[in-house]
Design an enzyme around this catalytic site. Structure first.
Site, PDB file in Angstrom:
ATOM      1  N   ARG A  40       1.100  -1.298  -0.118  1.00 23.18           N
ATOM      2  CA  ARG A  40       0.238   0.409   0.092  1.00 23.18           C
ATOM      3  C   ARG A  40       1.250   1.113   0.397  1.00 23.18           C
ATOM      4  O   ARG A  40       1.317   0.986   0.985  1.00 23.18           O
ATOM      5  CB  ARG A  40      -0.870   0.342   1.242  1.00 23.18           C
ATOM      6  CG  ARG A  40      -1.520   1.326   1.163  1.00 23.18           C
ATOM      7  CD  ARG A  40      -2.947   1.247   2.850  1.00 23.18           C
ATOM      8  NE  ARG A  40      -3.559   2.015   3.273  1.00 23.18           N
ATOM      9  CZ  ARG A  40      -3.256   3.154   4.296  1.00 23.18           C
ATOM     10  NH1 ARG A  40      -1.738   2.765   5.247  1.00 23.18           N
ATOM     11  NH2 ARG A  40      -3.460   3.612   4.582  1.00 23.18           N
ATOM     12  N   ARG A  81     -10.729  20.097   9.039  1.00 21.49           N
ATOM     13  CA  ARG A  81      -9.764  20.218  10.320  1.00 21.49           C
ATOM     14  C   ARG A  81     -10.367  21.863  10.656  1.00 21.49           C
ATOM     15  O   ARG A  81     -10.713  22.741  10.124  1.00 21.49           O
ATOM     16  CB  ARG A  81      -8.466  20.343  10.140  1.00 21.49           C
ATOM     17  CG  ARG A  81      -7.557  18.751   9.807  1.00 21.49           C
ATOM     18  CD  ARG A  81      -6.564  18.871   9.527  1.00 21.49           C
ATOM     19  NE  ARG A  81      -5.844  18.022   8.673  1.00 21.49           N
ATOM     20  CZ  ARG A  81      -5.448  17.071  10.457  1.00 21.49           C
ATOM     21  NH1 ARG A  81      -5.548  16.486  11.135  1.00 21.49           N
ATOM     22  NH2 ARG A  81      -5.253  15.287  10.049  1.00 21.49           N
ATOM     23  N   THR A 280      -6.107  -1.053  10.214  1.00 23.01           N
ATOM     24  CA  THR A 280      -6.422  -0.518  11.162  1.00 23.01           C
ATOM     25  C   THR A 280      -6.125  -0.463  12.162  1.00 23.01           C
ATOM     26  O   THR A 280      -6.987  -1.658  12.702  1.00 23.01           O
ATOM     27  CB  THR A 280      -7.528   0.920  11.177  1.00 23.01           C
ATOM     28  OG1 THR A 280      -7.874   0.486   9.851  1.00 23.01           O
ATOM     29  CG2 THR A 280      -7.002   2.043  12.233  1.00 23.01           C
TER      30      THR A 280
END
Length: 478
Positions: A40, A81, A280
């Protein structure tokens, strides 16, 4: 190094993320030998030059080992953000009023800029905002043309440019930022096999990216938002594969719901015959330690018991202190889990219904015939990969050897459960089909003389999606 030495002793595949800890050609080769089937490239980090060097190193390795290796380009997606504060940070107390607006003046105790007009437009009274990975929580109490007023539900310290998650609103913005579009063009120009799309909320997001990709790579939808979980069926229909991206999913949804959501996504993807990846924090502690926790090992094993196609390492292999050990550990967990008699019974209990197609009928029959006669391998010819995906969907006990004239297809299938792909010219005729299947299955270590193989193919040869032949053949002494 011959391809025969690269036959895996497991059917679940491993994806390893490359980064500062694993960028050299030697490191990439060591990770592949330890068990990485796909690499990846994470476009949230590094520049195009870094990714190009890693891409080239993978392709040179592929040439040396004689085995197709998949490459996944993971796009960053929109990162919502806050802007900055005049003093770098503020403390928000429970019950306080706080405004988010488009005014670029540095923030204070009462307000801060949220420089995303589409986000502000998507919010309504009652919407929840989670700041800094869910550490703080705001509830929208009112909206205006260029602002929203909030009540601080869970307070704390908040500083410059912290992330914002919006769990219960469909944000009306494209999953592709300008950066993503540049990264996508670059990744496609390199020749990556998979594009992973972040911030997927609805099937239209996948359609938008597939239109740009135009068949140059396969598209993987990352399920990390509540809206995507709700629209799962439509997303699975359009995507080529699914990733259970548990990072943001665990922030935007109650964390205790993530295991059941993961199981549901795997089951639905398997039913549809689409590859599924679990990602994850799988071996998170191995970023800093040479061995994982028992809980992490159990987490990886549980995903394997559920029949995931691939398990993925992120920071463990990209930036951790023990990238090689992390891949080797993932490999060992998969091998041991698949040896467990319980594994077979669990996998067999979750078999999806067949579609009324010739390809599905042939694939199911091949698996059943192979089991009945004790065949050493199922050999499937494929051009587009659809026949091989159908064979993998069966999750059969018999090893599946995929022969394809398309190197692109062989690389794309590298993350699919149970498929061992060989790039070879297509069969010229019926006799060549049988001869090639027997010779390559022997050369790749799947068969010995006197054993049988079950062959799936389509006539006319080289026609994508034409699976219509099932043949049993003996492997001869020659």
């Amino acid at each position: 190094m011959s391809s025969k030495t690269m036959r895996r002793l497991r059917k679940t595949k491993i994806i390893a993320t490359l980064g500062p800890a694993s960028s050299s050609a030697d490191s990439i080769e060591a990770l592949h030998l330890a068990g990485a089937d796909v690499f990846r490239l994470n476009f949230s980090h590094g520049d195009h030059k870094d990714h190009e060097e890693r891409y080239n190193a993978i392709r040179e390795l592929e040439e040396r080992v004689g085995r197709p290796i998949g490459i996944l380009a993971d796009l960053q997606g929109p990162k919502i953000r806050l802007s900055t504060f005049a003093n770098g940070s503020v403390i928000l107390t429970n019950g306080a009023r706080f405004r988010l607006d488009l005014d670029e003046t540095p923030g204070n105790q009462d307000r801060v800029c949220l420089p995303h007009p589409a986000v502000l437009e998507s919010l309504e009274e009652g919407s929840i905002l989670l700041l800094d990975d869910g550490k703080l929580k705001l509830t929208v109490t009112g909206t205006g043309a260029d602002f929203v007023d909030c009540k601080v539900t869970v307070g704390g310290k908040i500083s410059d440019r912290k992330g914002v998650n919006i769990p219960n609103a469909l944000v009306r913005m494209s999953p592709l930022t300008n950066k993503d579009r540049r990264d996508l063009d670059f990744a496609l120009s390199l020749g990556v096999d998979w594009i992973a799309l972040s911030f997927v909320q609805r099937p239209e997001d996948i359609a938008e990216v597939k239109k740009i990709v135009a068949g140059r790579a396969a598209v993987m939808a990352k399920i990390e938002k509540p809206a995507a979980v709700e629209a799962l069926s439509g997303i699975i229909d359009l995507a080529d594969a699914i990733m259970v991206a548990r990072g943001d999913l665990g922030v935007e949804m109650p964390i205790q719901e993530v295991p059941s959501i993961q199981k549901r996504i795997i089951a639905r993807a398997r039913e549809a015959g689409k590859p599924v990846v679990v990602a994850t924090q799988m071996l998170e502690s191995m970023i800093a330690a040479p061995v994982p926790t028992r809980a992490e090992v159990t987490d990886v094993a549980n995903a394997i018991y559920d029949g995931t196609d691939s398990v993925m390492l992120s920071a463990e292999s990209a930036a951790g202190e023990f990238p090689l050990e992390a891949v080797a550990m993932m490999n060992d967990i998969a091998v041991e889990t698949e040896k467990d008699p319980m594994y077979r019974s669990v996998i067999d209990a979750k078999h999806g219904a067949l579609e009324a197609t010739t390809a599905d009928a042939i694939s199911a029959a091949a698996s059943q015939v192979a089991g009945t006669i004790g065949a050493a391998a199922i050999v499937t010819y494929t051009t587009s990969g659809s026949t091989a995906l159908r064979a993998a969907r069966e999750r059969g006990e018999t090893s599946v050897l995929v022969l394809t004239p398309s190197l692109k297809t062989a690389r794309m299938l590298a993350l699919v459960w149970g498929l061992h792909c060989v790039h070879t010219p297509d069969a010229k005729n019926f006799a060549d089909m049988v001869d090639k299947a027997c010779k390559i299955s022997f050369a790749e270590g799947f068969t010995r003389p006197g054993q049988r193989v079950v062959i799936m193919a389509g006539v006319p040869f080289g026609t994508p999606g034409s699976t219509n032949i099932l043949r049993i053949a003996w492997v001869g002494e020659q």
